[in-house]
Design a protein around this motif. Structure first.
Motif, PDB file in Angstrom:
ATOM      1  N   VAL A   1       7.802   0.640   1.735  1.00 39.32           N
ATOM      2  CA  VAL A   1       8.938   0.731   0.808  1.00 39.32           C
ATOM      3  C   VAL A   1       8.508   0.318  -0.596  1.00 39.32           C
TER       4      VAL A   1
ATOM      5  N   SER B   1      14.109  -0.860  -3.754  1.00 36.83           N
ATOM      6  CA  SER B   1      13.012  -1.398  -2.942  1.00 36.83           C
ATOM      7  C   SER B   1      13.319  -2.828  -2.516  1.00 36.83           C
TER       8      SER B   1
ATOM      9  N   LYS C   1       7.590   3.436 -10.443  1.00 37.02           N
ATOM     10  CA  LYS C   1       8.742   3.768  -9.616  1.00 37.02           C
ATOM     11  C   LYS C   1       9.581   4.847 -10.286  1.00 37.02           C
TER      12      LYS C   1
ATOM     13  N   VAL D   1       6.786  -5.817  -5.935  1.00 40.55           N
ATOM     14  CA  VAL D   1       7.430  -4.584  -6.384  1.00 40.55           C
ATOM     15  C   VAL D   1       7.337  -4.430  -7.900  1.00 40.55           C
TER      16      VAL D   1
END
Length: 323
Positions: free
Chosen positions: A92, A103, A133, A128
């Motif tokens: 993820v 996420s 992204k 993350v």
């Protein structure tokens, strides 16, 4: 709500407590369970806890007891092992088509599938922030609508955009909606794509899901097209379309695994000499295909057709001229 009226929920809350607070490294004694239940305004006695544990075990919950100075209970196994959850969480976090915000939300939900102690390990190991992204928060809605359209065999209409040099959205087709027959969703080169029949091109094409907006399901049935999704994704590179060709490429033996990884074990190959083999591949000739070949240097050579050989040489010369 009184403690008396909460008794009907006691078994459910006891399961919740055990699932959230115990694992092979963290246990609870019966007095500790009684203390935790009290936080939910539920009164419990020792004997009833033992009976409840037996009921949960009979139901199929894997609860074990570790005997030391006390009797310590814990959930011994779950649907997902911690290693599997770490794998899912990392997937993820690494997925470019999932926004940073989503996420974090998904990783938190994945953590709920294990104890709170093990869930902390998921958060600690996943990073993350800073990863590339997508910026489209509506991608989850898009996927849901497209899947529904595929299941109901209906066409969809949507707007499709790209980014300008100043990073602003610009809608293709002058903002007029596209109409396509969705066949499947596929994940390629870290992006999500919808494979569909697009009447304007009179054939199969694909659209990046994160660049689709205002998707609506129409009343029109999908165009019928006999196609193999797996074979389609094999012959295109980075979802970049081109003219389909069957090419013969000579590879160094060290690249056999690379060819199999890309095209599958059923790929037609045969030995040329002690150092090389020939592969017969059906591909869509495009710049990403040239790039795939070029990365292997002199360990890969297009043998035929001659037209493709010439196009590849021309492509190399164009790149060279840029320097």
């Amino acid at each position: 709500m009184s403690k008396t009226s909460n008794q009907k929920l006691k078994l459910l809350y006891l399961l919740k407590i055990l699932m959230e607070k115990t694992d092979t490294d963290h246990t609870l004694t019966v007095p500790e369970m009684i203390f935790e239940l009290d936080k939910y305004n539920i009164k419990a006695e020792r004997k009833s806890i033992y009976d409840d544990i037996e009921s949960l075990i009979s139901f199929g919950i894997d609860i074990l007891c570790r005997k030391s100075k006390t009797y310590d209970y814990y959930i011994a196994s779950r649907t997902f092992e911690l290693a599997e959850l770490k794998l899912l969480a990392d997937a993820v976090a690494s997925s470019k088509f999932i926004t940073e915000k989503k996420s974090r939300e998904l990783i938190k939900k994945i953590g709920s599938l294990t104890s709170s102690h093990e869930a902390k390990q998921l958060v600690r190991q996943i990073y993350v922030a800073g990863r590339v992204k997508t910026m489209n928060e509506k991608i989850y809605y898009n996927v849901d609508v497209i899947n529904h359209a595929i299941g109901s065999n209906k066409q969809i209409s949507f707007k499709y955009f790209e980014y300008t040099i100043d990073k602003k959205k610009r809608y293709r087709n002058d903002g007029i909606k596209y109409i396509a027959s969705p066949y499947a969703l596929t994940w390629d080169d870290e992006n999500y794509y919808m494979i569909s029949y697009y009447e304007k091109y009179n054939g199969i094409t694909h659209f990046r899901v994160d660049k689709m907006e205002d998707i609506e399901i129409t009343d029109q049935n999908c165009h019928t097209e006999d196609m193999n999704i797996v074979e389609y994704t094999k012959k295109i590179f980075s979802m970049y379309g081109g003219e389909e060709e069957t090419v013969n490429i000579q590879f160094d033996n060290s690249l056999l695994g690379v060819v199999i990884d890309r095209f599958g074990k059923e790929t037609v190959t045969y030995k040329i000499d002690e150092n090389s083999f020939m592969a017969i591949l059906t591909v869509e000739v495009s710049p990403p295909f040239w790039g795939w070949i070029f990365q292997f240097g002199n360990k890969a050579k297009i043998i035929s057709p001659e037209k493709v050989r010439e196009e590849f040489v021309e492509y190399i010369n164009e790149v060279k001229e840029g320097y």
